[in-house]
Structures are given as C-alpha cells and as structure tokens.
Design an enzyme around this catalytic site. Structure first.
Site, PDB file in Angstrom:
ATOM      1  CE1 TYR A  79      -5.692   6.208  -1.093  1.00  0.00           C
ATOM      2  CE2 TYR A  79      -7.364   7.344  -1.441  1.00  0.00           C
ATOM      3  CZ  TYR A  79      -6.721   6.610  -0.620  1.00  0.00           C
ATOM      4  OH  TYR A  79      -6.830   6.779   0.734  1.00  0.00           O
ATOM      5  CE1 TYR A 136      -4.362   1.071   0.434  1.00  0.00           C
ATOM      6  CE2 TYR A 136      -3.200   2.973   1.582  1.00  0.00           C
ATOM      7  CZ  TYR A 136      -4.418   2.622   1.022  1.00  0.00           C
ATOM      8  OH  TYR A 136      -5.523   3.356   0.919  1.00  0.00           O
TER       9      TYR A 136
END
Lengths: 390, 146
Positions: free
Chosen positions: A344, A294
């Site tokens: 995102y 991430y």
C-alpha cells in the site's frame, strides 16, 4: 483528442524501494531512494529534474528531496490533496507542467513508514477524550466511525442492499490480487495466495468487511519521472504516454463520508474521472487490456468498474465472476498484486505497474497491452490515468 | 468509563449541539428555499443563500446503511458496536450509534432518537429500534425467504 494535454507527456522512469513492514530508514530516505531509482531508470541525472509533485499527506518536502538529490533548481513544485486520491493527480500536475513548458522533468513521489510508523488503519484516533476533534469528523468520531475500513463499510453495506452483492463477491477481488501477488517477488504477499474460503474465514474488521477485504499497511516509497512525449523518445526506456489524466470531486463530496447524496451505491467522483479519461483519450473500455483499480478495500473495486463503464451499475459482481479479472481473464486487474497483495503505497505502486505493463516488463505481463487504465484512492476526491504505448 | 471524542462547536454547528443538550434533534434549513441540509454549513448548496434556521426533527428514522465495528479498538467504545446512517423522514441523513444487538440490525429498520448523557457537561444523540422493527429471528427468516 479533445484536450490538448493528451499525449503531451510521458512517464519515462519508475523507481521504488522494497516494500516491507519495517523499513528501518527514515521516510525521507525512502523518498530519496525511490526518486534516485526513477531518475536512473530514465537514464537522466538529478540535475535534469526541475519539478516535484507529491501528496499533501507526504512528510518529505519537495525541497528536502531536492536537497538530498542535489537538484540545483526547481521551477514547479505542488501537492495534491485528499490522501490516496492524489496518486494519479500528481502525474496530471507533472504532465501539465511539462506540457506548458513550466518544467522539463518532474518527479512524482510518495514514501512512508506507514506500518512501522503511524498506521493509517487506526483511523482518526489518537486524541485524548475532550480534546476537540478536527471539525470535519465531528459528525462521525463521536459515534466511533473513525477508521477507513468503517467509512468504506458504510458504502459497502448499502451497495450490497441495492444490488444483492455478497461478501464473496468482494472476496473475489482479494483472491485475484493475492493470486497476482503470489507470482510477484516484490510483493509482500509473494508466494502466498488465498482462497475464497480463506477470505470468508478471515476475521471481521468492520462488518461487512473481513480482514482480507482490507489492504495492507506498508513501508516503502515509489517515484515516477514525467517529461514531454517528445523528449521521452530519446530516453532509455520505452515511454508510457499519458493518453489521459483526470481529477474528480463531485456534488456533496466529503473525505470518505459522502453519505448525503441521493444514491451512495456509486462513486460519483470516479464517474467524473472516467468520463474525462474516455473523452481525453478517445478510447473506450474495450480498448483497455489491463487496469490497476485502486484497492484499499475490495468493495470499491466493484463500484469503480461500474463507474468507469466496464459494466453496468450493480453488475460488477457478475462481471468479475469466473476469473475475468485474473491473469488469464479478459481484463486482468492489479497484476502486481494490488495494494492488498503487493504493498500500500497510496496508489503510486499501481501507476508503476501500469508503466511496466505498457513497457512489457511486468512480472505478470499481459499480452498485447496498448493501453492501461489506473485509478487513485476511492471514497475521496480522486484521479485517474490512461497510459499507452508510443 | 472511557468517553467518545467530544465534538467541536463553531458558529456553523453550535445550534445542533445546543439542541442536543435540550433533547432536540435540530436540522439546518435554508431560510430562502427551505431545503434541509446536514452536516451544517453556512451556505445553501441549492440557492447559495446564507440565511438559515433549523427545524426540530421528529426523531423518527430508518437505517439506510450500517456497520458493525470489531477492530481496531476505538477509544471510548466497546466492540462490537454498531454505527448507522439514518435516513430521516424530513429528508436528510445523519450518522449515529444504534443500541441493542448489532446482529439484529437491517437496512430499512425503523429507529428513533434518544439522548445519551456522556457526563455532566455533554450529551450525544443516539438511536434505538422503534415500533415496527423486526426482531433478529424474524430478520433471518425474511432474508432466508428472499
């Protein structure tokens, strides 16, 4: 296998919208498009779906998605809290639901107009003065510490101080992500790689973070379809078996501001996730050929590599040097371009990339992939997955 | 001038803000095991006691970490501005703004508390460099040597 959940469920369908800065459609439409695409990918019908899991931050309710798709019955619906930390947790919820027989096929989804609508990068603003802040921010908002970049920058500065990491070390993550995005036609930053010099010259957002340390804000949606490993064998795509799934929240946990632990140069909750992933899967870091780590902000990629045991504490800057995390390196990370490069979507697009690497269908396919590790949002209570070939 | 967002107060946190109005930096203390804790909460994480009082901190501290905010604009603040995580000698940490030149800050910098009146009705604690702080030129020289 110490945990009965290991290998009981699989991701059998993935779906997404395009990733943009202005979708021009409602968030519900994005969620529906992605969910339908995931069901089609698996070769199933909406009526086969009887479970839904999403984020507490998601605006499209489970029942709205079910109504839209014409799903006649849902026997499991749940949400996972804490922003992007929820991503892999949604898959764990789905895996538990199918492993226990509560549901047969569960859609995990996340969709938003996060660039053209409410921008996350602005942080917890939007209040007029003298209107009370939400209580958990009382110790930060009055001092202007209100954006995700600022919350992460506080950890990053201490990490630099403790281990001698530099902004250039963070920049190497951005360079790798953007290199991978450059050859992914679905990435926002397709065909636009950056150099370390570009990273260093990009403007300050919150020191020590430059603009190019920060992920994008995107419009789009991703959905994943989870069913039992047994049923997965008969479906259209090669399944991505869920070898391990884990959530983690640790001592003195806050949402992005766990500043009161003895040591803030790590991410205790990701260490907890990693320990569970290795135990549940019976695998070790050496067994992972590629990973999706991430990357809302680059410094936490280094911290995660340490917490997951790919390298020792403080040594990630050496680990990532010399292109190890790039496509031709020993551990290519974020081969879709990550959230800095592709989009995102709160970590859900990273899980989809993990599935593609297991299937062998990624645009930046890594050779001989048996297992892929995927992590969710960092600085928050988080989650992780290990996906593997059947 | 635009003001920063005003903190809320409730039964767990009002002692802190009432202390700030009296120019006291109060830190919650467990009445059972005497452990300090911040941010305030009803129960001690070490011994689960619900009994607590508070101490008045010395007002001295050291920068444990810090950031300099540039973008996006934050209502009530003029960028660039510094926000630091201050380690108190009493044994807790607390977030606050540090006055002066943001480029002069460094991890380990000694700071001391001050109380800034926002308007007639409320005050915020803030921090300024304290005796022993290196100036920015000395900081650069030291880091160059390191």
């Amino acid at each position: 296998m110490s945990n009965s959940l290991s290998e009981r469920a699989a991701i059998v369908g993935i779906g997404a919208t395009e990733f943009s800065k202005a979708s021009g459609r409602s968030e519900l439409q994005l969620a529906l498009e992605a969910a339908k695409a995931a069901i089609d990918d698996a070769g199933l019908e909406p009526a086969d779906v009887d479970g839904m899991v999403t984020f507490t931050m998601e605006s499209s309710e489970e029942i709205a998605v079910a109504r839209g798709l014409g799903i006649p019955k849902l026997t499991h619906f749940s949400r996972v809290h804490f922003g992007g930390g929820a991503a892999c947790g949604t898959v764990q919820q789905a895996a538990m639901a199918v492993a226990t027989g509560v549901s047969k096929a569960v859609i995990c989804y996340r969709g938003f107009n996060e660039r053209s609508g409410r921008r996350f990068g602005a942080g917890r603003q939007g209040r007029t003065p003298d209107i009370p802040a939400a209580l958990p921010t009382d110790w930060y908002a009055p001092f202007g510490l209100v954006t995700p970049a600022a919350w992460v920058a506080m950890f990053a500065r201490r990490y630099m101080h403790e281990y001698g990491a530099t902004s250039e070390d963070f920049g190497r993550v951005a360079v790798a992500d953007r290199r991978h995005a450059a050859t992914n036609p679905k990435a926002w930053f397709y065909d636009r790689p950056i150099s370390l010099e570009d990273h260093q010259k990009s403007r300050w957002i919150v020191e020590p973070l430059h603009l190019l340390d920060c992920c994008q804000e995107s419009d789009g949606a991703v959905a994943l379809l989870v069913t039992s490993s047994e049923r997965a064998r008969d479906l259209r795509q090669p399944p991505a078996i869920i070898r391990a799934s884990a959530q983690g929240s640790s001592f003195e946990q806050e949402m992005m501001t766990s500043y009161y632990r003895d040591d803030i140069s790590g991410l205790d909750e990701m260490g907890l996730v990693g320990d569970q992933l290795w135990e549940m899967s019976g695998l070790r870091p050496d067994d992972i050929r590629t990973a999706v780590i991430y990357d809302h902000f680059t410094p936490f990629v280094l911290t995660q590599l340490e917490e997951l045991g790919f390298c020792k504490r403080g040594e990630a800057r050496h680990f990532i040097a010399d292109g190890r995390i790039e496509l031709d390196g020993e551990l290519p990370l974020n081969t879709h371009g990550g959230q800095l490069g592709e989009a995102y979507i709160h970590g859900m697009n990273g899980i989809a990339e993990g599935v593609r690497q297991v299937r062998g269908s990624a645009v930046n396919q890594v050779d001989a992939v048996e297992n892929v590790l995927v992590t969710a949002g960092t600085g928050v209570p988080t989650s992780g997955l290990i996906l593997g070939r059947a | 001038m635009a003001r920063p967002p005003r903190p809320t107060m409730n039964l767990d946190s009002s002692f802190f803000w009432e202390g700030v109005e009296k120019h006291e930096l109060r830190i919650q203390r467990c009445a059972g095991c005497k452990r300090l804790r911040h941010p305030p909460r009803p129960m001690c994480p070490a011994c689960t006691s619900l009994d607590w009082d508070s101490i008045v901190a010395s007002g001295q501290g050291e920068i444990y970490s810090y950031v300099v905010h540039h973008h996006p604009p934050v209502y009530g603040f003029e960028a660039p501005f510094a926000v630091a995580l201050i380690e108190l000698p009493e044994g807790t940490r607390i977030v606050g703004n540090v006055s002066g030149d943001p480029t002069a800050l460094y991890v380990g910098m000694p700071v001391e508390v001050e109380f800034v009146r926002i308007d007639d009705s409320w005050t915020l604690p803030a921090w300024r460099p304290a005796a022993g702080a290196r100036d920015s030129e000395a900081t650069e020289a030291t880091e160059a040597e390191a």
